[in-house]
Write a protein that holds these residues in place. Structure first.
Motif, PDB file in Angstrom:
ATOM      1  N   LEU A  15       0.840  -1.188   0.000  1.00  0.00           N
ATOM      2  CA  LEU A  15       0.000   0.000   0.000  1.00  0.00           C
ATOM      3  C   LEU A  15       0.877   1.240   0.000  1.00  0.00           C
ATOM      4  N   ALA A  16       0.456   2.263  -0.728  1.00  0.00           N
ATOM      5  CA  ALA A  16       1.084   3.575  -0.667  1.00  0.00           C
ATOM      6  C   ALA A  16       0.056   4.527  -0.065  1.00  0.00           C
ATOM      7  N   CYS A  17       0.393   5.118   1.069  1.00  0.00           N
ATOM      8  CA  CYS A  17      -0.544   5.989   1.797  1.00  0.00           C
ATOM      9  C   CYS A  17      -0.451   7.425   1.305  1.00  0.00           C
ATOM     10  N   ASP A  18      -1.425   8.232   1.752  1.00  0.00           N
ATOM     11  CA  ASP A  18      -1.481   9.652   1.390  1.00  0.00           C
ATOM     12  C   ASP A  18      -0.189  10.387   1.705  1.00  0.00           C
ATOM     13  N   ASP A  19       0.453  10.030   2.815  1.00  0.00           N
ATOM     14  CA  ASP A  19       1.665  10.724   3.244  1.00  0.00           C
ATOM     15  C   ASP A  19       2.930  10.220   2.543  1.00  0.00           C
ATOM     16  N   GLY A  20       2.770   9.278   1.607  1.00  0.00           N
ATOM     17  CA  GLY A  20       3.910   8.757   0.859  1.00  0.00           C
ATOM     18  C   GLY A  20       4.542   7.518   1.459  1.00  0.00           C
ATOM     19  N   SER A  21       4.091   7.103   2.626  1.00  0.00           N
ATOM     20  CA  SER A  21       4.667   5.908   3.240  1.00  0.00           C
ATOM     21  C   SER A  21       4.155   4.642   2.554  1.00  0.00           C
ATOM     22  N   LEU A  22       4.980   3.604   2.589  1.00  0.00           N
ATOM     23  CA  LEU A  22       4.626   2.305   2.022  1.00  0.00           C
ATOM     24  C   LEU A  22       4.363   1.321   3.145  1.00  0.00           C
ATOM     25  N   ILE A  23       3.335   0.502   2.965  1.00  0.00           N
ATOM     26  CA  ILE A  23       3.020  -0.532   3.952  1.00  0.00           C
ATOM     27  C   ILE A  23       3.006  -1.876   3.236  1.00  0.00           C
ATOM     28  N   HIS A  24       3.849  -2.779   3.709  1.00  0.00           N
ATOM     29  CA  HIS A  24       3.894  -4.137   3.162  1.00  0.00           C
ATOM     30  C   HIS A  24       3.011  -5.035   4.026  1.00  0.00           C
ATOM     31  N   PRO A  25       2.535  -6.140   3.473  1.00  0.00           N
ATOM     32  CA  PRO A  25       1.696  -7.023   4.293  1.00  0.00           C
ATOM     33  C   PRO A  25       2.420  -7.458   5.560  1.00  0.00           C
ATOM     34  N   ALA A  26       1.711  -7.395   6.680  1.00  0.00           N
ATOM     35  CA  ALA A  26       2.264  -7.901   7.934  1.00  0.00           C
ATOM     36  C   ALA A  26       2.376  -9.416   7.855  1.00  0.00           C
ATOM     37  N   SER A  43      -7.138   7.707   2.220  1.00  0.00           N
ATOM     38  CA  SER A  43      -7.122   6.824   1.061  1.00  0.00           C
ATOM     39  C   SER A  43      -5.707   6.298   0.849  1.00  0.00           C
ATOM     40  N   PHE A  44      -5.586   5.330  -0.032  1.00  0.00           N
ATOM     41  CA  PHE A  44      -4.283   4.762  -0.340  1.00  0.00           C
ATOM     42  C   PHE A  44      -4.334   4.125  -1.717  1.00  0.00           C
ATOM     43  N   GLY A 103      -2.400  -2.551 -11.498  1.00  0.00           N
ATOM     44  CA  GLY A 103      -1.080  -2.459 -10.880  1.00  0.00           C
ATOM     45  C   GLY A 103      -0.951  -1.304  -9.905  1.00  0.00           C
ATOM     46  N   ARG A 104      -1.859  -0.331 -10.021  1.00  0.00           N
ATOM     47  CA  ARG A 104      -1.877   0.835  -9.123  1.00  0.00           C
ATOM     48  C   ARG A 104      -3.326   1.292  -9.014  1.00  0.00           C
ATOM     49  N   ALA A 105      -4.014   0.814  -7.988  1.00  0.00           N
ATOM     50  CA  ALA A 105      -5.447   1.052  -7.851  1.00  0.00           C
ATOM     51  C   ALA A 105      -5.751   1.881  -6.606  1.00  0.00           C
ATOM     52  N   HIS A 106      -6.612   2.853  -6.752  1.00  0.00           N
ATOM     53  CA  HIS A 106      -6.962   3.758  -5.653  1.00  0.00           C
ATOM     54  C   HIS A 106      -8.091   3.172  -4.810  1.00  0.00           C
ATOM     55  N   LEU A 107      -7.948   3.280  -3.495  1.00  0.00           N
ATOM     56  CA  LEU A 107      -8.988   2.885  -2.541  1.00  0.00           C
ATOM     57  C   LEU A 107      -9.180   4.019  -1.552  1.00  0.00           C
ATOM     58  N   GLU A 108     -10.422   4.347  -1.282  1.00  0.00           N
ATOM     59  CA  GLU A 108     -10.729   5.398  -0.318  1.00  0.00           C
ATOM     60  C   GLU A 108     -11.548   4.799   0.807  1.00  0.00           C
ATOM     61  N   LEU A 109     -11.174   5.128   2.028  1.00  0.00           N
ATOM     62  CA  LEU A 109     -11.908   4.635   3.183  1.00  0.00           C
ATOM     63  C   LEU A 109     -13.158   5.479   3.412  1.00  0.00           C
ATOM     64  N   ARG A 114     -11.841   6.676   8.470  1.00  0.00           N
ATOM     65  CA  ARG A 114     -10.653   7.490   8.187  1.00  0.00           C
ATOM     66  C   ARG A 114      -9.865   7.885   9.421  1.00  0.00           C
ATOM     67  N   LYS A 115     -10.504   7.943  10.553  1.00  0.00           N
ATOM     68  CA  LYS A 115      -9.829   8.400  11.774  1.00  0.00           C
ATOM     69  C   LYS A 115      -9.265   7.256  12.594  1.00  0.00           C
ATOM     70  N   GLY A 116      -9.608   6.056  12.243  1.00  0.00           N
ATOM     71  CA  GLY A 116      -9.195   4.916  13.051  1.00  0.00           C
ATOM     72  C   GLY A 116      -7.960   4.213  12.544  1.00  0.00           C
ATOM     73  N   THR A 117      -7.482   3.330  13.372  1.00  0.00           N
ATOM     74  CA  THR A 117      -6.380   2.458  13.007  1.00  0.00           C
ATOM     75  C   THR A 117      -6.906   1.027  13.081  1.00  0.00           C
ATOM     76  N   GLY A 118      -6.212   0.113  12.451  1.00  0.00           N
ATOM     77  CA  GLY A 118      -6.665  -1.268  12.483  1.00  0.00           C
ATOM     78  C   GLY A 118      -5.937  -2.119  11.479  1.00  0.00           C
ATOM     79  N   MET A 119      -6.584  -3.183  11.064  1.00  0.00           N
ATOM     80  CA  MET A 119      -5.996  -4.112  10.113  1.00  0.00           C
ATOM     81  C   MET A 119      -6.862  -4.164   8.859  1.00  0.00           C
ATOM     82  N   LEU A 120      -6.205  -4.114   7.710  1.00  0.00           N
ATOM     83  CA  LEU A 120      -6.892  -4.194   6.433  1.00  0.00           C
ATOM     84  C   LEU A 120      -6.598  -5.557   5.820  1.00  0.00           C
TER      85      LEU A 120
END
Length: 153
Positions: A15-26, A43-44, A103-109, A114-120
């Motif tokens: 995942l690529a987040c709004d802030d530019g950070s990348l998240i790999h599967p845990a 979104s990401f 290969g690069r798909a947008h998803l919006e929460l 949007r304010k929470g944290t959790g697992m996707l």
């Protein structure tokens, strides 16, 4: 230099987040990639390798089924990728329960998430094979004995 053809079924999903950070599967649980979202996000982008279905003009990333966000307040199924025909980075649907990315798909929460944290949890229904092109280098011409010797500086 000659080139070699390599193939992999690893979609390289992240995942690529709004802030530019990348998240790999845990981790992976069967066909589900599990991502930890430790900070709120609006979104990401779902990023993966791409492969050709029938022609190079029809490159696809991964076939995505169920997307569920697990938060403190419970599980929330995301369906926008299945119900909205025009979303950036999403290709054709595979029935009512899966859709290809490009290969690069947008998803919006949704607003409530949007304010929470959790697992996707993202269900990957189909992948590659993905073609990896690598050029040979001096290492490919070295013998196994040469590769096992320590390098002295």
């Amino acid at each position: 230099m000659s080139s070699f053809n390599y193939f992999t079924n690893d979609p390289g999903l992240h995942l690529a987040c709004d802030d530019g950070s990348l998240i790999h599967p845990a981790r992976w649980q069967g066909s589900h990639a599990l991502f930890i979202l430790s900070s709120p996000t609006k979104s990401f982008w779902l990023l993966s390798r791409r492969h050709s279905q029938s022609s190079p003009c029809e490159e696809r990333g991964v076939l995505i089924g169920d997307i569920t966000f697990y938060a403190v307040r419970g599980a929330h199924r995301l369906t926008s990728h299945l119900t909205f025909p025009e979303i950036t980075g999403w290709a054709s649907s595979e029935g009512d329960d899966a859709r290809w990315t490009e290969g690069r798909a947008h998803l919006e929460l949704e607003d409530a998430l949007r304010k929470g944290t959790g697992m996707l949890s993202i269900e990957v229904c189909s992948t590659g094979p993905y073609h990896l092109e690598r050029e040979s280098s001096q290492l490919s011409r070295m013998s196994e004995a040469e590769l096992s010797l320590p390098h002295i500086q």
